[in-house]
Design an enzyme around this catalytic site. Structure first.
Site, short mmCIF file in Angstrom:
data_model
loop_
_atom_site.label_atom_id
_atom_site.label_comp_id
_atom_site.label_asym_id
_atom_site.label_seq_id
_atom_site.Cartn_x
_atom_site.Cartn_y
_atom_site.Cartn_z
N ARG A 232 -3.93 -10.27 3.57
CA ARG A 232 -4.02 -10.32 2.07
C ARG A 232 -2.74 -9.52 1.81
NH1 ARG A 232 -3.45 -7.28 -1.66
NH2 ARG A 232 -3.51 -5.29 -0.50
N LYS B 214 0.85 -1.20 0.11
CA LYS B 214 -0.07 -0.19 0.07
C LYS B 214 0.93 1.16 -0.02
CE LYS B 214 -4.44 -1.62 0.25
NZ LYS B 214 -5.27 -1.61 1.60
#
Length: 103
Positions: free
Chosen positions: A82, A48
């Protein structure tokens, strides 16, 4: 959702989506508070942008941030991760568990 008949729920704090940098860090740091819901907690920090913001790192340069954020998330109650780099994160989480369990 449960009243509507949904039997399988999971909590996802939505890291990275429309949050300020510090909001993501606060959510990760306070992840234990989601345990009170009694549901599995999913964390998806893998590559991210907030993980690379401190260093101006692109997606391919965010492995260290991905690993440390996932190890800390598991320590704070995450039960589902994830990730893109499965083997690296799995190994790091296992090492952290071995360290925590050593007496």
């Amino acid at each position: 959702a449960q009243q509507a008949g949904v039997s399988k729920l999971i909590v996802d704090p939505g890291l990275g989506f429309g949050k300020r940098l510090e909001d993501n860090f606060i959510l990760l740091n306070r992840l234990t508070e989601f345990r009170m819901l009694g549901l599995p907690i999913l964390v998806g920090t893998s590559r991210k942008s907030f993980l690379g913001s401190a260093f101006g790192a692109g997606p391919a340069e965010r492995l260290e941030g991905t690993i440390v954020s996932n190890v800390l998330a598991v320590q704070r109650g995450a039960t589902v991760l994830r990730v893109h780099d499965v083997q690296a994160v799995r190994r790091a989480v296992e090492i952290a568990r071995l360290i925590e369990s050593a007496r």
